[in-house]
Design a protein around this motif. Structure first.
Motif, PDB file in Angstrom:
ATOM      1  N   ALA A  14      37.981  -4.056 -29.173  1.00 53.55           N
ATOM      2  CA  ALA A  14      37.296  -3.490 -28.626  1.00 53.55           C
ATOM      3  C   ALA A  14      37.784  -3.188 -27.050  1.00 53.55           C
ATOM      4  CB  ALA A  14      35.884  -3.828 -28.215  1.00 53.55           C
ATOM      5  N   ARG A  15      37.751  -1.614 -26.711  1.00 50.91           N
ATOM      6  CA  ARG A  15      37.991  -1.471 -25.488  1.00 50.91           C
ATOM      7  C   ARG A  15      37.055  -0.435 -24.837  1.00 50.91           C
ATOM      8  NH1 ARG A  15      41.266   3.213 -24.028  1.00 50.91           N
ATOM      9  NH2 ARG A  15      41.441   4.631 -26.335  1.00 50.91           N
ATOM     10  N   VAL A  16      36.971  -0.326 -23.295  1.00 46.64           N
ATOM     11  CA  VAL A  16      36.257   0.540 -22.952  1.00 46.64           C
ATOM     12  C   VAL A  16      36.890   1.730 -22.277  1.00 46.64           C
ATOM     13  CG1 VAL A  16      34.580   0.734 -20.681  1.00 46.64           C
ATOM     14  CG2 VAL A  16      34.642  -1.421 -22.010  1.00 46.64           C
ATOM     15  N   ILE A  17      36.153   2.908 -22.446  1.00 45.47           N
ATOM     16  CA  ILE A  17      36.750   4.336 -21.868  1.00 45.47           C
ATOM     17  C   ILE A  17      35.385   4.668 -21.204  1.00 45.47           C
ATOM     18  CG2 ILE A  17      37.183   6.568 -22.469  1.00 45.47           C
ATOM     19  CD1 ILE A  17      37.854   5.596 -25.510  1.00 45.47           C
ATOM     20  N   ALA A  18      35.898   4.929 -19.783  1.00 46.49           N
ATOM     21  CA  ALA A  18      34.767   5.092 -18.764  1.00 46.49           C
ATOM     22  C   ALA A  18      35.290   6.309 -17.535  1.00 46.49           C
ATOM     23  CB  ALA A  18      34.350   4.045 -18.123  1.00 46.49           C
ATOM     24  N   GLY A  19      34.412   6.854 -17.167  1.00 41.66           N
ATOM     25  CA  GLY A  19      34.578   7.767 -15.899  1.00 41.66           C
ATOM     26  C   GLY A  19      34.061   9.176 -16.486  1.00 41.66           C
ATOM     27  N   GLN A  20      34.842   9.992 -15.602  1.00 45.76           N
ATOM     28  CA  GLN A  20      34.194  11.721 -16.065  1.00 45.76           C
ATOM     29  C   GLN A  20      35.420  12.142 -17.194  1.00 45.76           C
ATOM     30  OE1 GLN A  20      34.611  13.307 -12.109  1.00 45.76           O
ATOM     31  NE2 GLN A  20      32.390  13.613 -12.228  1.00 45.76           N
ATOM     32  N   ARG A  21      34.906  13.096 -17.884  1.00 44.92           N
ATOM     33  CA  ARG A  21      35.679  13.537 -18.968  1.00 44.92           C
ATOM     34  C   ARG A  21      36.292  12.601 -19.881  1.00 44.92           C
ATOM     35  NH1 ARG A  21      36.742  18.867 -17.183  1.00 44.92           N
ATOM     36  NH2 ARG A  21      37.902  19.135 -19.089  1.00 44.92           N
ATOM     37  N   TRP A  23      35.178  12.638 -22.839  1.00 45.27           N
ATOM     38  CA  TRP A  23      35.548  13.564 -24.224  1.00 45.27           C
ATOM     39  C   TRP A  23      36.886  13.941 -24.365  1.00 45.27           C
ATOM     40  CZ3 TRP A  23      32.811  13.013 -28.505  1.00 45.27           C
ATOM     41  CH2 TRP A  23      31.318  12.773 -28.292  1.00 45.27           C
ATOM     42  N   ASP A  24      37.664  13.982 -23.315  1.00 41.78           N
ATOM     43  CA  ASP A  24      39.024  14.664 -23.340  1.00 41.78           C
ATOM     44  C   ASP A  24      39.864  13.458 -24.382  1.00 41.78           C
ATOM     45  OD1 ASP A  24      38.483  16.357 -21.492  1.00 41.78           O
ATOM     46  OD2 ASP A  24      39.365  15.816 -19.959  1.00 41.78           O
ATOM     47  N   GLU A  25      39.291  12.159 -24.249  1.00 40.93           N
ATOM     48  CA  GLU A  25      40.084  11.080 -24.852  1.00 40.93           C
ATOM     49  C   GLU A  25      39.299  10.923 -26.350  1.00 40.93           C
ATOM     50  OE1 GLU A  25      41.727   6.527 -24.762  1.00 40.93           O
ATOM     51  OE2 GLU A  25      40.896   7.625 -23.171  1.00 40.93           O
ATOM     52  N   LEU A  26      38.120  11.325 -26.451  1.00 42.49           N
ATOM     53  CA  LEU A  26      37.275  11.001 -27.694  1.00 42.49           C
ATOM     54  C   LEU A  26      37.439  12.064 -28.737  1.00 42.49           C
ATOM     55  CD1 LEU A  26      33.812   9.879 -26.114  1.00 42.49           C
ATOM     56  CD2 LEU A  26      35.882   8.544 -27.051  1.00 42.49           C
ATOM     57  N   ILE A 114      32.336   4.166 -31.954  1.00 42.12           N
ATOM     58  CA  ILE A 114      32.253   4.630 -30.684  1.00 42.12           C
ATOM     59  C   ILE A 114      30.548   4.479 -30.312  1.00 42.12           C
ATOM     60  CG2 ILE A 114      32.288   6.548 -28.991  1.00 42.12           C
ATOM     61  CD1 ILE A 114      34.699   7.518 -30.605  1.00 42.12           C
ATOM     62  N   ILE A 115      30.329   3.797 -29.342  1.00 42.76           N
ATOM     63  CA  ILE A 115      28.850   3.688 -29.024  1.00 42.76           C
ATOM     64  C   ILE A 115      28.973   3.704 -27.264  1.00 42.76           C
ATOM     65  CG2 ILE A 115      29.096   1.213 -28.881  1.00 42.76           C
ATOM     66  CD1 ILE A 115      26.251   1.183 -29.867  1.00 42.76           C
ATOM     67  N   GLY A 116      28.132   4.499 -26.832  1.00 43.39           N
ATOM     68  CA  GLY A 116      27.986   4.626 -25.139  1.00 43.39           C
ATOM     69  C   GLY A 116      26.920   5.481 -24.701  1.00 43.39           C
ATOM     70  N   SER A 117      27.406   6.262 -23.748  1.00 38.22           N
ATOM     71  CA  SER A 117      26.313   7.123 -22.965  1.00 38.22           C
ATOM     72  C   SER A 117      26.500   8.595 -23.013  1.00 38.22           C
ATOM     73  CB  SER A 117      26.210   6.846 -21.646  1.00 38.22           C
ATOM     74  OG  SER A 117      27.702   7.229 -21.017  1.00 38.22           O
ATOM     75  N   ALA A 118      27.593   8.945 -23.899  1.00 38.65           N
ATOM     76  CA  ALA A 118      27.758  10.369 -23.650  1.00 38.65           C
ATOM     77  C   ALA A 118      27.123  11.087 -25.077  1.00 38.65           C
ATOM     78  CB  ALA A 118      29.464  10.416 -23.678  1.00 38.65           C
ATOM     79  N   ASN A 119      26.416  12.220 -24.364  1.00 36.43           N
ATOM     80  CA  ASN A 119      26.056  13.142 -25.179  1.00 36.43           C
ATOM     81  C   ASN A 119      27.093  14.222 -25.725  1.00 36.43           C
ATOM     82  OD1 ASN A 119      23.126  12.505 -25.960  1.00 36.43           O
ATOM     83  ND2 ASN A 119      22.969  12.687 -23.536  1.00 36.43           N
ATOM     84  N   LEU A 120      26.595  15.086 -26.498  1.00 33.43           N
ATOM     85  CA  LEU A 120      27.484  16.243 -26.790  1.00 33.43           C
ATOM     86  C   LEU A 120      27.255  17.483 -26.010  1.00 33.43           C
ATOM     87  CD1 LEU A 120      27.946  15.888 -30.814  1.00 33.43           C
ATOM     88  CD2 LEU A 120      29.716  15.806 -29.122  1.00 33.43           C
ATOM     89  N   THR A 129      29.561  10.779 -15.123  1.00 26.63           N
ATOM     90  CA  THR A 129      30.531   9.642 -15.207  1.00 26.63           C
ATOM     91  C   THR A 129      29.568   8.968 -16.650  1.00 26.63           C
ATOM     92  OG1 THR A 129      30.731   9.757 -12.825  1.00 26.63           O
ATOM     93  CG2 THR A 129      31.096   7.668 -14.082  1.00 26.63           C
ATOM     94  N   GLU A 130      30.801   8.653 -17.576  1.00 25.74           N
ATOM     95  CA  GLU A 130      29.924   8.128 -18.791  1.00 25.74           C
ATOM     96  C   GLU A 130      31.036   6.927 -19.070  1.00 25.74           C
ATOM     97  OE1 GLU A 130      27.440   9.516 -20.232  1.00 25.74           O
ATOM     98  OE2 GLU A 130      27.623  11.502 -20.003  1.00 25.74           O
ATOM     99  N   SER A 131      30.276   6.148 -20.001  1.00 28.66           N
ATOM    100  CA  SER A 131      31.121   4.919 -20.467  1.00 28.66           C
ATOM    101  C   SER A 131      30.771   4.827 -22.010  1.00 28.66           C
ATOM    102  CB  SER A 131      30.598   3.706 -19.560  1.00 28.66           C
ATOM    103  OG  SER A 131      29.425   3.291 -19.905  1.00 28.66           O
ATOM    104  N   VAL A 132      31.789   4.456 -22.703  1.00 26.67           N
ATOM    105  CA  VAL A 132      31.670   4.220 -24.019  1.00 26.67           C
ATOM    106  C   VAL A 132      32.543   2.800 -24.568  1.00 26.67           C
ATOM    107  CG1 VAL A 132      31.320   6.644 -24.790  1.00 26.67           C
ATOM    108  CG2 VAL A 132      33.721   5.642 -24.847  1.00 26.67           C
TER     109      VAL A 132
END
Length: 358
Positions: A14-21, A23-26, A114-120, A129-132
């Protein structure tokens, strides 16, 4: 390079993707899985189709309830595009999850979650600022798959093109006037309830006097001893709303819905409720007092399955009884019903006519 390595996991699970944008990685990570996705994403803004590509073979669960659509949180036009592409689109009112399961697409492309805070939404993509968490843990994949399939069953059959086109008539009806669509395509989910509360803008400070386009009649007969968490949120929200000011003409009222999840009251943040002060057994008489309409500013679910609803009520210059409500509906040739959301203009107008402030 295996797909697991391309996910940045290497020897981790597992790893964490966090911050703004985020979705640029997702978005690139999911691009090759457009036919193998099983997702639950509460709110889909007008930019949703740009953030995740879905094609036949994939399915998605969203909150496409009338209240979410009217708030501008879910855009029916995006759902229509997916349905037209053969995607299974399901609606589950009250959904707040954001979970995407990318099933295996061959030996070199194993499943991941992928599970976290970001909506579409445009805000999640560019401003918030999101985290997944991204993981390929087998146990997590199995648990997520089980929950997602259970939610699909609860949601029932997939939405049809006719149903989402009908929802299009409601899209954005409850958004604040004067704001551009691009600014509020996910207003419903862009902030926590406390961040959306009155006090930051002129529009918000008069939220309890905005003319509702939906009303829900609820019996408020049960007395309860609120747990500490409920009191904490009540005090916090009262302070933010100014209800604890000695000169305030408003109050934060909390009531509990002890129903099983499938029988819960159709409540959502921003919806308007008319509380009827019933007896402990739920009995209502002609003299029963009826509170003025108040918006739901917060919903709190405890660990025991109870749901607590926080209403922001402002004093009215008129005392209203159940007899008044009954008389208002007699003019429509019908009787008032509890636990029913009234969207029909004639019914809403009849109820609001009881309070001169509206």
């Amino acid at each position: 390079m295996t797909d697991t390595a391309s996910l940045g996991l290497e020897d981790r699970t597992a790893r964490v993707i966090a911050g703004q944008r985020v979705w640029d990685e997702l978005t690139p990570l999911l691009a090759s899985r457009s036919c193998t996705l099983l997702a639950a994403i509460a709110y889909v803004g007008s930019h949703g189709g740009e953030l995740i590509k879905l094609e036949r073979g994939s399915s998605v669960i969203v909150d496409a309830s009338v209240s979410a659509v009217r708030a501008g949180s879910t855009d029916p036009s995006v759902l229509a595009e997916w349905i037209g592409a053969g995607v299974g689109v399901y609606s589950l009112e009250g959904l707040h999850a954001k979970m995407i399961l990318a099933e295996s697409a061959g030996g070199s492309r194993p499943a991941f979650l992928i599970i976290g805070s970001a909506n579409l939404s445009g805000s999640s993509a560019a401003r918030l600022t999101e985290s997944v968490i991204l993981t390929d843990s087998r146990d997590c994949l199995d648990e997520a798959r089980s929950e997602l399939l259970a939610w699909k069953i609860r949601a029932g059959k997939p939405l049809t093109l006719e149903e989402v086109r009908a929802l299009g008539e409601h899209y954005g009806a409850d958004r604040s006037p004067g704001r551009k669509r691009s600014e509020q395509d996910d207003t419903h989910d862009a902030a926590t309830p406390s961040e959306e509360l009155p006090g930051s803008t002129p529009e918000a400070s008069s939220a309890s006097r905005q003319r509702p386009t939906q009303l829900l009649l609820v019996r408020l007969g049960e007395e309860f001893d609120p747990p500490s968490e409920v009191i904490y949120h009540r005090d916090r929200l009262s302070s933010e709303l100014g209800c604890d000011d000695a000169d305030s003409d408003s109050v934060l009222f909390v009531f509990r819905d002890q129903s099983e999840p499938e029988w819960r009251l159709p409540l959502s943040q921003g919806a308007y409720v008319i509380g009827v002060d019933a007896s402990a057994s739920g009995r209502v008489t002609k003299q029963t007092e009826v509170a003025p309409p108040g918006p739901v500013v917060y919903l709190y679910d405890d660990d025991d399955g109870g749901r607590y609803c926080y209403l922001h009520l402002t004093e009215s210059s008129r005392d209203v009884t159940w007899a008044d409500v009954t008389a208002a509906f007699e003019s429509l040739g019908e009787k008032p019903e509890f636990d029913r959301n009234y969207f029909r203009k004639s019914a809403v107008d009849a109820l609001l006519s009881l309070w001169p402030e509206y």
